[in-house]
Scaffold this motif. Sequence first.
Motif, PDB file in Angstrom:
ATOM      1  N   UNK A 277       0.835  -1.206   0.000  1.00 45.28           N
ATOM      2  CA  UNK A 277       0.000   0.000   0.000  1.00 45.28           C
ATOM      3  C   UNK A 277       0.867   1.252   0.000  1.00 45.28           C
ATOM      4  N   UNK A 278       1.946   1.220   0.801  1.00 45.96           N
ATOM      5  CA  UNK A 278       2.842   2.384   0.849  1.00 45.96           C
ATOM      6  C   UNK A 278       3.483   2.648  -0.510  1.00 45.96           C
ATOM      7  N   UNK A 279       3.912   1.580  -1.183  1.00 50.48           N
ATOM      8  CA  UNK A 279       4.519   1.761  -2.511  1.00 50.48           C
ATOM      9  C   UNK A 279       3.501   2.328  -3.504  1.00 50.48           C
ATOM     10  N   UNK A 280       2.266   1.779  -3.448  1.00 50.55           N
ATOM     11  CA  UNK A 280       1.242   2.273  -4.370  1.00 50.55           C
ATOM     12  C   UNK A 280       0.918   3.739  -4.111  1.00 50.55           C
ATOM     13  N   UNK A 281       0.834   4.100  -2.823  1.00 50.52           N
ATOM     14  CA  UNK A 281       0.549   5.494  -2.493  1.00 50.52           C
ATOM     15  C   UNK A 281       1.660   6.408  -3.001  1.00 50.52           C
ATOM     16  N   UNK A 282       2.902   5.954  -2.825  1.00 51.36           N
ATOM     17  CA  UNK A 282       4.029   6.788  -3.235  1.00 51.36           C
ATOM     18  C   UNK A 282       4.172   6.849  -4.747  1.00 51.36           C
TER      19      UNK A 282
END
Length: 580
Positions: free
Chosen positions: A382-387
């Motif tokens: 999720x963090x990678x997708x958000x970034x």
Amino acid sequence: MSAPSASADSPLPDGSPDTVEAAAARATRSLQGLSPELTSRVPQLLEAMRSVGTGLELHITLDRICETAAELADAHYAAIGVVAEDGEGLSDFVYHGIDEATAERIGRLPDGHRGLLGALIHQPRTLRLADLSTDPRSCGFPAHHPPMRTFLGVPIRVQGEIFGNLYLTEKRDGAEFNDYDVHMVRVLATEAGIAIGNARLYEAAKQRERWIDGSVAVTTALLSGSDAEEALAVVAEQARHLADSAAGIVLLPDEEGGMEVVAVSSDEPNGALGVIVPPESRIVADLLEGEPVFVDDAASDPRIIMTEIARAYGPVMMLPLQSDGRVLGTLVTPRARGARPFSEAERTLATQFASQAALALMMAEAQRDRERLAVYEDRDRIARDLHDLVIQRLFATGMMLESAQRRSVVPEVQVGVGRAVDELDVTIQEIRTAIFALQQGPAEAPSGLRTRVLREINMAAVPLGFKPSHHFVGPVDAVVGELTGKNLIAALREALSNAFRHAQAARIDVVVDSTVVLADGQHGVRLTVADDGVGIAEGGRRSGLKNLKRRAESLGGDSWYGPGIGEDGGGTTVVWEAPY
């Protein structure tokens, strides 16, 4: 004149026609050549044998033997003293002929350590007395005991081993017990030994079945997704029930080499939760090495340092929760003072249960680790997708808006676009903060109770889809102790979890009040979690609420629930309170 007897390998007289006929044939052969008076009592003896062999419950069987023996020998009173496993004294005493009121006035039952009963334990043979008070081994009767003069004692053997003794006193016609009585009671004692042997086997099988069912229940509960504290509470509760003990207690090793009480199951609050057994205790060393410890009297054993808690207990089993060479903790099952000691069979079954529980705990721990790893991996994704996706798109959108702002000649449009760009910048900063939080590992336990409460609320906001409101009353961080605070956080987690899984709520209010005065006058802290959901269904499961109440009571507090904050009292309000 030889006494009639029954062979040790004769079948159990269970009342079937074949069994009764076989018993009749044996008795007829053994009674050939005896007097008409004795022979005339054969039908009565056969009926007594049939009665003794009916049923498989051990204590019921003993009661039936006493009653049957009294009828057979025409005696006022009958009793069976069950010899203890160590051969010293009696572990049980079953009697017939004395009513409950008289028994209560007499008080304590015979223990077999002295007097005629003690003599028959060490010299198991038939004993007949015209007046037992004149025997030098007699030690008299306690107050309120009915007078007894004539006496007949016969040993009962089960598979060649002494099980106990059958006692008869006070023949109804005032005469002494005669040879015929001796012969008949001996035959009855032989058949009683067979019946008792079968009843003991049946009871042992039922006992093993209960412990196996308990192990299955523990394994199922631990692998159903419960958290660590609830898992240990399940182990304590099941062990207490299976061992027929006053409490079930689980201890885990602490950082200083001792052991801490982390779970307690008991009808009465005993203040044991959170108690530390210091490392200098000799018992701790044995338990951490995986050795079980059995104590006959916890109050007087010098190895037990928890004197205030131990004073209420007698026999205790301390069993290491050990699996694959790793000692996870200790399971303790104490009985009340004066209760019967644990038998060898109970010790063996409890040790096996502890091993099974330890294996289940390790499996549950591994399962939670896998689930935690899956959550961390999901958070990273999720963090990678958000970034990589969301922030880049928002940044590109902001650049487009700034370009449009420069080309616009209308002041109002420029102002509006500028505000939108500022909002996008704030949104990007908030997303970056969320990304940073998602990428963090397990945080160290915060020192402040407020911080821990807020963390639980923020964590619950993700599955709920909204953030519960919160309110603190009083100096929460300053007055609430670590033990109470730790349990309050666990209670909050349980209440929020229940709201997420069952309530279907759109609003949840959390209040932590450290200014309350409890019912017993102590100052305490109160946690209130109220929602506007569907409420608790009639007849629905309440295991979570029971866990909350048990946790509060172990600290001297209480927990309850009532109407919620929805329209017309819809939803549920859960209250949990405990002293500081």
